[in-house]
Motif scaffolding. Structure first.
Motif, mmCIF file in Angstrom:
data_model
loop_
_atom_site.group_PDB
_atom_site.id
_atom_site.type_symbol
_atom_site.label_atom_id
_atom_site.label_comp_id
_atom_site.label_asym_id
_atom_site.label_seq_id
_atom_site.Cartn_x
_atom_site.Cartn_y
_atom_site.Cartn_z
ATOM 1 N N THR A 1 -47.258 48.682 71.949
ATOM 2 C CA THR A 1 -47.356 50.125 72.111
ATOM 3 C C THR A 1 -46.316 50.551 73.131
ATOM 4 O O THR A 1 -46.271 49.994 74.236
ATOM 5 N N VAL A 2 -45.484 51.501 72.762
ATOM 6 C CA VAL A 2 -44.518 52.085 73.691
ATOM 7 C C VAL A 2 -44.979 53.498 73.992
ATOM 8 O O VAL A 2 -45.016 54.352 73.104
ATOM 9 N N ALA A 3 -45.380 53.729 75.230
ATOM 10 C CA ALA A 3 -45.891 55.037 75.632
ATOM 11 C C ALA A 3 -44.951 55.658 76.656
ATOM 12 O O ALA A 3 -44.507 54.976 77.587
ATOM 13 N N TRP A 4 -44.659 56.924 76.480
ATOM 14 C CA TRP A 4 -43.706 57.600 77.360
ATOM 15 C C TRP A 4 -44.282 58.927 77.831
ATOM 16 O O TRP A 4 -44.808 59.695 77.030
ATOM 17 N N GLY A 5 -44.197 59.188 79.123
ATOM 18 C CA GLY A 5 -44.606 60.475 79.653
ATOM 19 C C GLY A 5 -43.647 61.562 79.186
ATOM 20 O O GLY A 5 -42.437 61.417 79.324
ATOM 21 N N GLU A 6 -44.170 62.640 78.650
ATOM 22 C CA GLU A 6 -43.301 63.688 78.119
ATOM 23 C C GLU A 6 -42.486 64.371 79.211
ATOM 24 O O GLU A 6 -41.474 65.006 78.927
ATOM 25 N N ARG A 7 -42.900 64.212 80.481
ATOM 26 C CA ARG A 7 -42.172 64.825 81.596
ATOM 27 C C ARG A 7 -41.480 63.773 82.463
ATOM 28 O O ARG A 7 -41.226 64.005 83.643
ATOM 29 N N ASP A 8 -41.197 62.627 81.886
ATOM 30 C CA ASP A 8 -40.523 61.565 82.640
ATOM 31 C C ASP A 8 -39.110 62.020 82.971
ATOM 32 O O ASP A 8 -38.293 62.257 82.089
ATOM 33 N N ARG A 9 -38.801 62.142 84.262
ATOM 34 C CA ARG A 9 -37.475 62.595 84.696
ATOM 35 C C ARG A 9 -36.587 61.441 85.127
ATOM 36 O O ARG A 9 -35.397 61.633 85.339
ATOM 37 N N LEU A 10 -37.162 60.250 85.287
ATOM 38 C CA LEU A 10 -36.359 59.087 85.668
ATOM 39 C C LEU A 10 -35.795 58.384 84.441
ATOM 40 O O LEU A 10 -34.617 58.022 84.409
ATOM 41 N N LEU A 11 -36.645 58.146 83.445
ATOM 42 C CA LEU A 11 -36.207 57.555 82.179
ATOM 43 C C LEU A 11 -36.622 58.526 81.078
ATOM 44 O O LEU A 11 -37.796 58.557 80.695
ATOM 45 N N PRO A 12 -35.696 59.312 80.553
ATOM 46 C CA PRO A 12 -36.051 60.331 79.559
ATOM 47 C C PRO A 12 -36.752 59.732 78.344
ATOM 48 O O PRO A 12 -36.478 58.590 77.949
ATOM 49 N N PRO A 13 -37.664 60.501 77.731
ATOM 50 C CA PRO A 13 -38.424 60.011 76.571
ATOM 51 C C PRO A 13 -37.566 59.591 75.389
ATOM 52 O O PRO A 13 -38.073 58.920 74.484
ATOM 53 N N ALA A 14 -36.288 59.960 75.367
ATOM 54 C CA ALA A 14 -35.403 59.495 74.289
ATOM 55 C C ALA A 14 -35.356 57.969 74.238
ATOM 56 O O ALA A 14 -35.058 57.383 73.190
ATOM 57 N N GLY A 15 -35.663 57.322 75.349
ATOM 58 C CA GLY A 15 -35.705 55.864 75.364
ATOM 59 C C GLY A 15 -36.724 55.306 74.389
ATOM 60 O O GLY A 15 -36.573 54.185 73.899
ATOM 61 N N ALA A 16 -37.770 56.086 74.089
ATOM 62 C CA ALA A 16 -38.784 55.623 73.144
ATOM 63 C C ALA A 16 -38.178 55.427 71.760
ATOM 64 O O ALA A 16 -38.540 54.480 71.044
ATOM 65 N N ARG A 17 -37.274 56.308 71.350
ATOM 66 C CA ARG A 17 -36.649 56.167 70.035
ATOM 67 C C ARG A 17 -35.812 54.889 69.971
ATOM 68 O O ARG A 17 -35.828 54.176 68.957
ATOM 69 N N ARG A 18 -35.087 54.594 71.045
ATOM 70 C CA ARG A 18 -34.299 53.356 71.058
ATOM 71 C C ARG A 18 -35.212 52.134 71.063
ATOM 72 O O ARG A 18 -34.907 51.119 70.437
ATOM 73 N N ALA A 19 -36.352 52.232 71.751
ATOM 74 C CA ALA A 19 -37.297 51.118 71.757
ATOM 75 C C ALA A 19 -37.839 50.857 70.351
ATOM 76 O O ALA A 19 -37.980 49.702 69.931
ATOM 77 N N LEU A 20 -38.111 51.919 69.618
ATOM 78 C CA LEU A 20 -38.647 51.754 68.266
ATOM 79 C C LEU A 20 -37.604 51.186 67.311
ATOM 80 O O LEU A 20 -37.955 50.487 66.354
ATOM 81 N N ARG A 21 -36.342 51.475 67.558
ATOM 82 C CA ARG A 21 -35.307 50.874 66.713
ATOM 83 C C ARG A 21 -35.222 49.367 66.951
ATOM 84 O O ARG A 21 -34.934 48.599 66.031
ATOM 85 N N ARG A 22 -35.449 48.931 68.187
ATOM 86 C CA ARG A 22 -35.365 47.510 68.498
ATOM 87 C C ARG A 22 -36.665 46.769 68.185
ATOM 88 O O ARG A 22 -36.654 45.562 67.943
ATOM 89 N N ILE A 23 -37.788 47.500 68.220
ATOM 90 C CA ILE A 23 -39.092 46.900 67.915
ATOM 91 C C ILE A 23 -39.730 47.775 66.840
ATOM 92 O O ILE A 23 -40.597 48.607 67.127
#
Length: 285
Positions: A220-242
């Motif tokens: 499970t990759v969970a991302w805070g919608e207001r994450d200002r340190l690591l933007p939620p766009a990282g979730a899309r890259r995580a899903l491409r790799r996993i």
């Protein structure tokens, strides 16, 4: 059962990892992010303990767990943390593959454990290792900045950290909603950027880290919608790799969702752990 234990590990040098251990049953291991500590999980752990054995650890160099000495036989990096956590699991007699939950740096450690086949499931909250090229370059610049800041006298750094602009920046960076009274006292912990501190030593490895492993267990990759340190766009890259990973958005949460909405985080973790049961059953057949 609730208990605080200290375990002394011989791991390439003499070290120890401090952890909280509560509950019974299948093990769930909780790992914090860079510069943080196991107490960040306190409320989440309380929600998980009626269902699982819950172990929250201070990663080497943070909280009450000391870092390895400089100039040791190997690099103090993500791989070092993975090996240390696996040794902790062995010393505690956890099953071969516990459920592993990690935030930020801890998320990377969790995924690396899974890539080695040592996790029953992974719940990664805003994990590092999935940044864009621009974001990675920015992280390297910040790591260099931390090394430079370590050369500034600590009294000046402490004074600057408690000015209204610095407090406001810390509140916005570390909490999704900087308005509540609980967030007003937040300030950057200047001790982490002391010369030779674990934060400064680890930051350069974190800045250039990219997850490239292959994971077979449920993720499970969970991302805070207001994450200002690591933007939620990282979730899309995580899903491409996993590709088989489940993606969850945590409404109203920032980079440390355990602080913003521990109940929602506990619910995500419980679902991830329970979803691993069919995989375990299939593996036994």
């Amino acid at each position: 059962m609730n208990r605080l234990n200290r375990v002394h590990l011989v791991f390439m040098d003499t070290s120890r990892i401090v952890y909280d251990d509560r509950g019974t049953g299948e093990a769930v291991l909780l790992l914090h992010g860079l510069g943080h500590h196991r107490r960040a999980w306190r409320t989440v752990a309380a929600g998980l303990a009626p269902h699982y054995r819950v172990v929250a650890a201070d990663l080497p160099g943070f909280g009450e767990s000391p870092a390895p000495g400089p100039g040791g036989p190997r690099a103090y990096d993500v791989d070092y943390l993975v090996d240390a956590v696996l040794q902790l699991c062995a010393d505690l007699g956890l099953e071969e593959r516990p459920h592993v939950v990690g935030n930020s740096l801890g998320g990377a450690v969790a995924l690396e454990m899974a890539a080695r086949g040592r996790a029953a499931s992974v719940t990664a909250l805003s994990p590092i290792g999935f940044g864009s090229a621009a974001r990675t370059a920015g992280a390297r610049t910040l790591a260099l900045g931390a090394r430079a800041a370590a050369r500034i006298p600590q009294r000046l750094v402490r004074a600057a950290a408690h000015t209204p602009p610095a407090r406001a920046l810390a509140q916005r960076a570390l909490r999704a909603d900087p308005g509540p009274p609980a967030a007003h006292g937040i300030a950057f912990d200047t001790s982490v950027i002391a010369p030779g501190s674990p934060f400064v030593r680890m930051a350069r490895h974190v800045a250039r880290y990219t997850f490239s492993g292959t994971v077979a267990c449920p993720v499970t990759v969970a991302w805070g919608e207001r994450d200002r340190l690591l933007p939620p766009a990282g979730a899309r890259r995580a899903l491409r790799r996993i590709p088989h990973a489940r993606s969850v958005v945590l409404p109203g949460c920032g980079h440390i969702p355990m602080a913003d909405d521990p109940r929602a985080v506990a619910a995500v973790v419980l679902r991830g752990c329970r979803g691993a049961a069919p995989y375990a059953d299939a593996a036994r057949r």
